[in-house]
Design a protein around this motif. Structure first.
Motif, short mmCIF file in Angstrom:
data_model
loop_
_atom_site.label_atom_id
_atom_site.label_comp_id
_atom_site.label_asym_id
_atom_site.label_seq_id
_atom_site.Cartn_x
_atom_site.Cartn_y
_atom_site.Cartn_z
N ALA A 184 14.63 4.13 6.85
CA ALA A 184 13.88 3.79 5.62
C ALA A 184 13.90 4.60 4.46
CB ALA A 184 12.22 3.72 5.96
N VAL A 185 14.37 6.01 4.87
CA VAL A 185 14.57 6.90 3.46
C VAL A 185 16.24 6.38 2.97
CG1 VAL A 185 15.29 9.28 3.11
CG2 VAL A 185 13.38 8.74 4.49
N CYS A 186 16.79 6.03 3.75
CA CYS A 186 18.18 5.63 3.17
C CYS A 186 18.02 4.46 2.35
CB CYS A 186 19.24 5.18 4.40
SG CYS A 186 19.66 6.99 5.11
N ARG A 187 17.14 3.53 2.80
CA ARG A 187 16.92 2.44 1.77
C ARG A 187 16.19 2.76 0.49
NH1 ARG A 187 19.19 -1.96 1.38
NH2 ARG A 187 19.08 -1.38 -0.84
N GLN A 188 15.28 3.59 0.59
CA GLN A 188 14.46 3.98 -0.59
C GLN A 188 15.71 4.84 -1.60
OE1 GLN A 188 11.58 6.68 0.72
NE2 GLN A 188 10.54 5.09 1.83
N LEU A 189 16.52 5.48 -1.02
CA LEU A 189 17.52 6.19 -1.74
C LEU A 189 18.44 5.41 -2.27
CD1 LEU A 189 18.14 9.36 -1.82
CD2 LEU A 189 19.89 9.14 0.02
#
Ligand code: PLP
Length: 415
Positions: A184-189
């Motif tokens: 999820a963090v990688c998607r946000q990034l």
């Protein structure tokens, strides 16, 4: 009962194939043919128009079979069945995991682009990124699980390359350390660095979890990659790979496959269809064995660390939280540290009898290998140490043998 309401495991014997296509054969035959006969010239023309993207298909029009470097029935049925596990719109199967990874990366990276990647990565993947794509002007930047999205974004801005970010490439759990990265963090990034004209893609190598224990598309990934040599094939008797995602994103990847000619052949496609029928059964048994073996190793004297997702607990903080949210099972991959460095690790490996000393993973037989000198041998020694791929580390892939026998073998080899 509608097929769309059934579990993938129930459909692996039948989905996408009708026995009346092949003399009533219950199994899809091996279509050992290089080319396919057109009924009319108009049909051949229409098939080429669709295959080469010269026009959009009319309502209900499907691509036809042309030539086995473009596609063939065993692969089409296999691709349709693989889609069910990851709830994916499209799938493209390749003649190796590396072919899937390199084709997907090459389809979307262009000179000047930056690829942000998790560390560590499978040795072949990091080699392609740092030694091959670099020759075409693609730059890379690694990140570790302990870094937050803000840390990574700040580093990217400071490097002056933020506007060139094209792909966030992740392997989670990482091979061979089982480090977990937050999808999820990688998607946000990726979204933070996307613009109206350019979507930063998130690609996830899901080999370590197979299509059962983690579904990256549901956590925001654009493309999922597999070495199908591992759990999907599952018998250490074939080499293959797969890429899954939306139909739109798959188009350039499929096009590149056509011209690189790196798709799996009919025999491999057929073997994978056979393997899919027992994939869930095998993987469940492997994970259950791995849980028993990991618990035993963790309490065994003479073992320093056991890296296994099933041993994570709330005191592991972020890793535990990611595991709970992202994975549906702990898998069958673990690594352990044998005190005494390379000599002790080699002595342990050399004494194994039932567990075979070989690279690869996710197969019916248990395998052991030494990442620092085998799968990750090509990495710089300082990178290996920084990422925990130390001389004491041994990686185990747990198979379907009786767990008592695996434990007895490990016990005698540990001495
Ligand atoms: N990704 C991971 C995590 C792997 O472990 C491997 C192979 O070990 C690959 C990709 C490459 O797959 P293949 O050997 O099928 O090309």
């Amino acid at each position: 009962m509608q097929e769309q309401n059934m579990h993938p495991a129930s459909l692996m014997m039948s989905y996408g194939y009708r026995p009346d296509w092949s003399e009533g054969a219950i199994k899809c035959p091996i279509f050992q043919t290089s080319t396919f006969v057109f009924r009319t010239a108009e049909e051949g023309k229409a098939y080429f128009e669709l295959a080469y993207g010269l026009r959009t298909p009319e309502a209900g029009e499907k691509p036809g079979l042309i030539y086995s470097r473009l596609n063939h029935p065993d692969l089409e049925i296999l691709e349709n069945r693989l889609c069910l596990w990851d709830r994916s719109e499209a799938c493209t199967v390749f003649n190796s995991g590396m072919a899937a990874i390199t084709t997907a990366l090459t389809a979307y990276a262009k000179p000047g682009d930056v690829i942000l990647h998790s560390e560590p990565l499978y040795g072949g993947t990091i080699h392609y990124l740092s030694h091959v794509l670099s020759r075409f002007g693609v730059e890379i930047m690694g990140f570790r699980p302990e870094e937050t999205a803000d840390d990574i974004a700040a580093r990217l801005h400071a490097s002056g390359k933020a506007d060139r970010l094209a792909i966030v490439y992740i392997e989670t759990p990482a091979n061979p350390t089982n480090d977990l990265f937050d999808l999820a963090v990688c998607r946000q990034l990726a979204d933070r660095f996307s613009s109206d004209s350019r979507r930063v893609l998130v690609m996830v190598d899901n080999t370590y979890m197979g299509p059962i224990w983690q579904h990256p598309l549901a956590h925001g990934a654009d493309l999922v990659l597999y070495s199908a040599t591992k759990y999907i094939g599952g018998h250490s008797d074939l080499i293959a790979g797969a890429c899954l995602g939306s139909e739109e994103l798959m188009k350039p990847i499929r096009e590149l496959r056509t011209f690189l000619g790196n798709l799996a052949d009919a025999w491999t496609g057929w073997l994978l269809l056979r393997s899919l029928e027992t994939m869930a059964l095998r993987m469940e048994k492997q994970a259950s064995n791995a849980g028993i073996v990991a618990a035993w190793l963790a309490s065994r004297q003479g073992v320093q660390h056991v890296h296994y997702l099933g041993l994570l607990n709330p005191s592991d903080g972020r890793a535990y939280e990611i595991y709970q949210r992202q994975c549906t099972g702990p898998g069958a991959m673990l690594s352990l540290e044998v005190p005494g460095g390379e000599a002790a690790a080699f002595a342990f490996l050399n004494r194994l009898k039932l567990v075979k000393m070989a690279v690869s993973l996710g197969s019916t037989e248990s395998l052991a290998q030494h990442p620092a000198t085998m799968t990750h041998a090509g990495m710089h020694p300082s990178d290996k140490m920084r990422l925990g791929i130390n001389p004491s580390l041994v990686r185990l892939s747990i198979g379907v043998e009786h767990p008592d026998d695996i434990i007895a073998d490990l016990d005698q080899a540990l001495g």
